[in-house]
Design an enzyme around this catalytic site. Structure first.
Site, short mmCIF file in Angstrom:
data_model
loop_
_atom_site.label_atom_id
_atom_site.label_comp_id
_atom_site.label_asym_id
_atom_site.label_seq_id
_atom_site.Cartn_x
_atom_site.Cartn_y
_atom_site.Cartn_z
N ASP A 159 -5.56 -27.77 -34.04
CA ASP A 159 -4.88 -29.04 -33.72
C ASP A 159 -3.71 -29.25 -34.69
OD1 ASP A 159 -7.16 -29.85 -31.89
OD2 ASP A 159 -8.19 -29.63 -33.79
N HIS A 187 -12.43 -32.90 -33.58
CA HIS A 187 -11.71 -31.92 -32.75
C HIS A 187 -12.03 -32.27 -31.30
CE1 HIS A 187 -10.02 -28.34 -31.08
NE2 HIS A 187 -11.17 -27.97 -30.57
P1 NAD Z 1 -16.84 -17.11 -24.90
O1 NAD Z 1 -17.79 -17.66 -23.90
O2 NAD Z 1 -15.79 -16.15 -24.45
O3 NAD Z 1 -17.66 -16.42 -26.06
C1 NAD Z 1 -18.74 -17.05 -26.65
C2 NAD Z 1 -19.67 -15.95 -27.08
O4 NAD Z 1 -20.73 -16.55 -27.81
C3 NAD Z 1 -20.29 -15.21 -25.90
O5 NAD Z 1 -20.03 -13.82 -26.03
C4 NAD Z 1 -21.77 -15.52 -26.02
O6 NAD Z 1 -22.60 -14.44 -25.64
C5 NAD Z 1 -21.89 -15.82 -27.52
N1 NAD Z 1 -23.05 -16.60 -27.88
C6 NAD Z 1 -23.68 -17.56 -27.16
N2 NAD Z 1 -24.77 -17.98 -27.82
C7 NAD Z 1 -24.82 -17.30 -28.97
C8 NAD Z 1 -25.72 -17.26 -30.06
N3 NAD Z 1 -26.80 -18.05 -30.09
N4 NAD Z 1 -25.49 -16.42 -31.06
C9 NAD Z 1 -24.42 -15.61 -31.04
N5 NAD Z 1 -23.53 -15.57 -30.03
C10 NAD Z 1 -23.73 -16.40 -29.01
O7 NAD Z 1 -16.19 -18.36 -25.66
P2 NAD Z 1 -14.87 -18.38 -26.55
O8 NAD Z 1 -13.71 -18.65 -25.69
O9 NAD Z 1 -14.85 -17.21 -27.47
O10 NAD Z 1 -15.12 -19.75 -27.37
C11 NAD Z 1 -16.15 -19.86 -28.29
C12 NAD Z 1 -16.30 -21.30 -28.75
O11 NAD Z 1 -15.13 -21.73 -29.46
C13 NAD Z 1 -16.46 -22.31 -27.62
O12 NAD Z 1 -17.39 -23.30 -28.03
C14 NAD Z 1 -15.08 -22.93 -27.50
O13 NAD Z 1 -15.13 -24.20 -26.90
C15 NAD Z 1 -14.73 -23.00 -28.95
N6 NAD Z 1 -13.32 -23.20 -29.26
C16 NAD Z 1 -13.05 -23.99 -30.35
C17 NAD Z 1 -11.75 -24.19 -30.74
C18 NAD Z 1 -11.43 -25.05 -31.93
O14 NAD Z 1 -10.25 -25.28 -32.18
N7 NAD Z 1 -12.37 -25.57 -32.70
C19 NAD Z 1 -10.71 -23.59 -30.02
C20 NAD Z 1 -11.02 -22.78 -28.93
C21 NAD Z 1 -12.34 -22.58 -28.56
C1 LMR Z 2 -9.28 -26.02 -27.78
O1 LMR Z 2 -8.94 -27.02 -28.42
O2 LMR Z 2 -8.47 -25.27 -27.23
C2 LMR Z 2 -10.75 -25.69 -27.73
O3 LMR Z 2 -11.50 -26.66 -28.40
C3 LMR Z 2 -11.24 -25.41 -26.39
C4 LMR Z 2 -11.47 -26.68 -25.62
O4 LMR Z 2 -12.57 -26.85 -25.06
O5 LMR Z 2 -10.56 -27.50 -25.58
#
Ligand code: NAD
Ligand code: LMR
Length: 328
Positions: A159, A187
């Site tokens: 962000d 967030h």
């Molecule tokens: P994704 O679905 O592509 O990958 C998530 C992975 O986590 C999968 O491979 C799944 O098998 C694994 N997983 C699920 N449960 C698990 C566990 N108990 N132990 C280990 N691994 C496990 O998702 P992504 O696009 O890589 O996003 C991951 C997370 O990050 C999501 O929650 C998404 O919303 C978040 N995200 C946060 C931000 C931020 O700025 N904070 C930004 C983007 C995404």
């Molecule tokens: C983002 O900010 O891109 C991530 O937190 C993914 C989402 O769910 O918005």
């Protein structure tokens, strides 16, 4: 070369993992002089895909990659880790709010908090990227009583970077001229990107922009809802930018924020700025040698106060919800 930093990444076979691992392995975290050992956690069904990713890591022949271990048992994978990047969680799809993920992800962060508590290195730092990131960090922290609370943070650096980029585009300034950006709070769509302390070329950003209408109705919603805009456009949530921000946050935490600047990190509130104590709330922080300190003493105007309170109220609700579920 010194001994490798042991870095755990959860959800390593996911989309963020696919970007994050290669940057970690290539030295983006600690530079070319400090090797990295990757310890990658996935659920059983994703281990085969993760093996493929490890083949690709091998094929890069990164000089800074000391080794890779993978597994589905958190207590084995987290053994001795100095840095744990908790990415694995269920991402939201179109039409969902990040808070819809509370229950689905609560169990994951309870178990991982316990495992870190049991086996991580004494100096471990834990960064939570998986959503809802602030409350997941709270859950992990609450389940790791032997790890000091200040070792947990949730990612609002994405962000923060988004806000810098939007402000640069509006003012025509290079991103390097923008300092002291702050994301306050969660967030989530209630986060508050603050232009009353950010600077463009040393001048207060809100004065440089001098356009309250843009600040309120364009800048803030664009930054706060950027995640949803990316989901709409890509059909899946941000990945490369999230990986990049995860590295920025961890690098600055371990190596220190730049002189004359600060960064945004969601950390345990000590009551600063009248944010309820104990919430994982994003503040302006300076970092040094693996520690952070909230930047104190900033004047908060009425507009900012209302936004900071609204995002605190949402985090309080999330905290109450996970308390109700018995997760903290
Ligand atoms: P994704 O679905 O592509 O990958 C998530 C992975 O986590 C999968 O491979 C799944 O098998 C694994 N997983 C699920 N449960 C698990 C566990 N108990 N132990 C280990 N691994 C496990 O998702 P992504 O696009 O890589 O996003 C991951 C997370 O990050 C999501 O929650 C998404 O919303 C978040 N995200 C946060 C931000 C931020 O700025 N904070 C930004 C983007 C995404
Ligand atoms: C983002 O900010 O891109 C991530 O937190 C993914 C989402 O769910 O918005």
């Amino acid at each position: 070369m010194t001994s490798p930093l042991k870095v755990a990444v959860t959800g390593a076979a996911g989309q963020i993992g696919y970007s994050l691992l290669f940057r970690l392995a290539s030295g983006a975290l600690l530079g070319q002089d400090r090797p990295i050992q990757l310890q990658l956690l996935e659920i059983e069904p994703a281990l085969k895909a993760l093996e493929g990713v490890v083949m690709e890591l091998d094929d890069c022949a990164f000089p800074t990659l000391a080794g890779v271990e993978i597994g589905a048992d958190a207590e084995k994978v987290f053994d001795g880790v100095n840095l744990a990047l908790l990415v694995g969680a269920r991402p939201r799809g179109p039409g969902m709010e990040r808070s819809d993920l509370l229950e689905a992800n609560g169990a994951i962060f309870t178990a991982q908090g316990k495992a870190l508590n049991a086996v991580a290195a004494d100096d471990v730092r834990i960064g939570v990227t998986g959503n809802p990131a602030n409350t997941n960090a709270l859950i992990a922290m609450s389940n790791a009583p032997d790890i000091p609370a200040e070792r947990f943070s949730a990612l609002t650096r994405l962000d923060h970077n988004r806000a810098i980029s939007q402000l640069a585009a509006k003012t025509g300034a290079p991103v390097t001229d923008i300092k002291k950006m702050t994301i306050w709070g969660n967030h989530s769509a209630t986060q508050y990107p603050d232009l009353f302390h950010a600077e463009v070329g040393g001048k207060i950003a809100a004065d440089v922009v001098n356009d309250q209408e843009w600040l309120e109705n364009d800048f803030i919603p664009t930054v706060a809802k950027r995640g949803a805009a990316i989901i709409d456009a890509r059909g899946s949530s941000s990945a490369a930018s999230a990986a990049s921000a995860t590295i920025d946050a961890a690098r600055d935490w371990l190596l220190g924020s730049a002189e004359g600047d600060w960064v945004s990190m969601a950390v345990r509130s000590d009551g600063s700025y009248d944010v309820p104590e104990g919430l994982i709330y994003s503040f302006p922080v300076v970092t040094k040698d693996g520690n952070w300190e909230i930047v104190e003493g900033l004047d908060i105007n009425e507009f900012s106060r209302a936004k900071m309170d609204a995002t605190a109220a949402e985090l309080t609700e999330e905290r109450d919800a996970v308390k109700g579920l018995g997760l903290i």
